[in-house]
Design an enzyme around this catalytic site. Structure first.
Site, short mmCIF file in Angstrom:
data_model
loop_
_atom_site.label_atom_id
_atom_site.label_comp_id
_atom_site.label_asym_id
_atom_site.label_seq_id
_atom_site.Cartn_x
_atom_site.Cartn_y
_atom_site.Cartn_z
N TYR A 29 0.84 -1.21 0.00
CA TYR A 29 0.00 0.00 0.00
C TYR A 29 0.86 1.25 0.00
CZ TYR A 29 -3.01 -3.72 1.58
OH TYR A 29 -3.66 -4.91 1.69
N TYR A 157 -11.91 -8.53 6.07
CA TYR A 157 -10.75 -8.42 5.16
C TYR A 157 -10.30 -9.83 4.79
CZ TYR A 157 -6.23 -7.68 3.13
OH TYR A 157 -5.19 -7.71 2.25
N ASP A 258 -12.11 -17.94 7.37
CA ASP A 258 -10.80 -17.39 7.01
C ASP A 258 -10.00 -17.23 8.30
OD1 ASP A 258 -8.61 -15.89 6.42
OD2 ASP A 258 -9.64 -14.40 5.20
N LYS A 287 -0.23 -17.11 6.99
CA LYS A 287 0.57 -16.32 7.93
C LYS A 287 1.45 -17.15 8.88
CE LYS A 287 -2.26 -12.12 7.88
NZ LYS A 287 -1.35 -11.07 7.48
N1 PMP Z 1 -7.31 -13.11 5.13
C1 PMP Z 1 -7.01 -12.48 6.28
C2 PMP Z 1 -7.95 -12.62 7.45
C3 PMP Z 1 -5.85 -11.73 6.39
O1 PMP Z 1 -5.56 -11.07 7.54
C4 PMP Z 1 -4.98 -11.64 5.27
C5 PMP Z 1 -3.69 -10.84 5.32
N2 PMP Z 1 -3.68 -9.72 6.08
C6 PMP Z 1 -5.32 -12.33 4.09
C7 PMP Z 1 -6.48 -13.05 4.06
C8 PMP Z 1 -4.44 -12.26 2.87
O2 PMP Z 1 -3.25 -12.92 3.08
P1 PMP Z 1 -1.94 -12.57 2.22
O3 PMP Z 1 -1.56 -11.18 2.61
O4 PMP Z 1 -0.95 -13.61 2.64
O5 PMP Z 1 -2.33 -12.68 0.79
#
Ligand code: PMP
Length: 440
Positions: A29, A157, A258, A287
């Site tokens: 960003y 998100y 997620d 992550k």
């Molecule tokens: N889902 C959630 C809940 C996340 O927090 C993130 C990353 N912040 C993602 C998906 C996307 O993961 P990445 O940045 O590894 O593409």
């Protein structure tokens, strides 16, 4: 080659690195013309990030939820080195290997018992794309091709790729910029905040009314269980999550959990769905899966989803990234999970929770603080007004702290082995910086 590129090859000191970086490299960003302050890192160890000038910063971010064991961990280093000697990568089409099998065994054993199939992906966003495609292909394979839209809640998100982005909060997910190119989905009201807040009939009214009208068009609900991360660092109740799952069943749609940010212990349960004893049909992990060593993610699904897709029109699940099942990442992920399970991670997370509440809780009384909330190893300080990164980041660094606030949110998710003393330095330093910024 440009001048700065030439200089980079001959003069790799910190100033030259930074100069090249600001001239040529995108950051998350970031603006090419108005970059935010950027610092050159020399090395990382345990809870610390060491900058090129020798300054050590205590890391409150866990490199965005990832480094649950701290940096430069001897066990994870050894696992990577060992794996390098046999293969760092080999294609996954038609081939398999021990690190992938061992990792998937662990994932199947640790996640809710209905999740039996694993798709190894390269990043969180890709894992979400895979989950969305699984849900849509599942519905089509059972003769319900009209069920191709996704239901989600506001303030969520799920990543930055098109499919994932289309399920992020429509306002802070910047939908308008890409509106003409993006799929459109259904958004229910955001979950009411509060881990212990009793459920009211109103809470699910918006999701229910969307489902009543549109369930024949909806393949799945996607949601971050218990903690909404980048969409606002909001915590909500297990009761709400359970009620949402019941709604999915009532209206014949899948639930995608997620767990990319929440997975592997961060919220005090190994997975956040465990707070509610909910079994999602599909789950995304990422992550912390490799302990923050490298990029890897996984999408798990139920046997029912997997077999239905495989008996459908395509006969296969239509996704297959080049770096799928990367052995190096899988080997480190196996070691990271073993390390997590060997340590008393849950006591550590509870210890951090208590400490964060003790150290950050008193900030609630400050006039410039809107809220402080803590869950597991996550601490959130919500300010009354947004703070500029240009102001707060250098001030935090000067204080010896690494945090990456956004908007009104100053938040931390330290490694699980951060000591009480380190937590104290982190929180007190953060409080000092916030007070100084408020006075100026
Ligand atoms: N889902 C959630 C809940 C996340 O927090 C993130 C990353 N912040 C993602 C998906 C996307 O993961 P990445 O940045 O590894 O593409």
């Amino acid at each position: 080659m440009t001048n700065s590129a030439n200089r980079f090859s001959t003069l790799p000191d910190a100033d030259a690195l930074l100069e090249f970086d600001q001239r040529h490299i995108w950051h998350p960003y970031s603006s090419a013309t108005n970059p935010t302050p950027t610092f050159v890192v020399e090395r990382c160890e345990g809870s610390y990030i060491e900058l090129s000038d020798g300054k050590k910063l205590i890391d409150g971010m866990g490199s965005w939820w990832c480094t649950i064991h701290g940096y430069n961990h001897p066990r994870l280093n050894a696992a990577a080195e060992k794996q390098l000697k046999s293969m760092s990568h080999v294609m996954f089409g038609g081939l398999t290997h021990r690190p992938a099998v061992e990792l998937c065994q662990k994932l199947v054993a640790l996640t809710p018992s209905n999740l039996e199939r694993v798709f190894l992906a390269d990043s969180g966003s890709v894992a979400v794309e895979v989950a969305l495609k699984m849900a849509i292909q599942y519905q089509a394979s059972r003769g319900k091709s009209n069920k191709a839209k996704i239901l989600t809640v506001r303030r969520g998100y799920h990543g930055d790729t098109f499919g994932a982005m289309s399920t992020c909060d429509p306002i802070n997910g910047m939908h308008h910029l890409f509106a003409r190119s993006m799929p459109t989905h259904f958004f229910a009201d955001e979950p009411p905040m509060g881990i212990d807040r009793p459920l009211t009939p109103h809470d699910l009214a918006s999701a229910r009314s969307i489902l009543e009208v549109h369930h024949k068009e909806i393949a799945a609900l996607i949601i971050e269980p218990i903690v909404q991360g980048a969409g606002g660092m909001r915590f909500y109740s297990a009761e709400y999550l359970s009620a949402l799952k019941a709604l999915c069943e009532e209206f014949d749609i899948l639930m995608i959990a997620d767990e990319i940010a929440t997975g592997f212990g961060r919220t005090g349960q190994l997975f956040a769905v465990n707070h509610a004893d909910v079994q999602p049909d599909i789950m995304c992990l990422g992550k912390a899966i490799t302990g923050g060593y490298m990029t890897l993610a996984a999408t798990l699904c139920s046997e029912e989803v997997a077999t239905t897709i495989s008996q459908g029109e395509a006969g296969v699940f239509m996704h297959g990234p080049t770096f799928m099942g990367n052995p190096l990442a899988c080997a480190v992920a196996c070691e990271s999970i073993e390390l997590l399970l060997e340590t008393d991670w849950q006591s550590n997370v509870t210890r951090i929770e208590t400490k964060l509440e003790e150290l950050l809780g008193p900030l609630r009384s400050a006039e410039y603080i809107a809220d402080v909330r803590v869950l597991g190893a996550i601490g959130v300080v919500e300010l009354e007004n947004s703070v500029s990164l240009n102001d707060i980041q250098p001030a935090l660094v000067a204080e010896g702290i690494w945090l990456r606030p956004f908007g009104k949110l100053v938040y931390m998710m330290p490694p699980f082995n951060m000591s009480d003393e380190e937590l104290s330095i982190l929180c007190k330093g953060t409080a000092n910086v916030l007070e100084k910024l408020h006075k100026n």
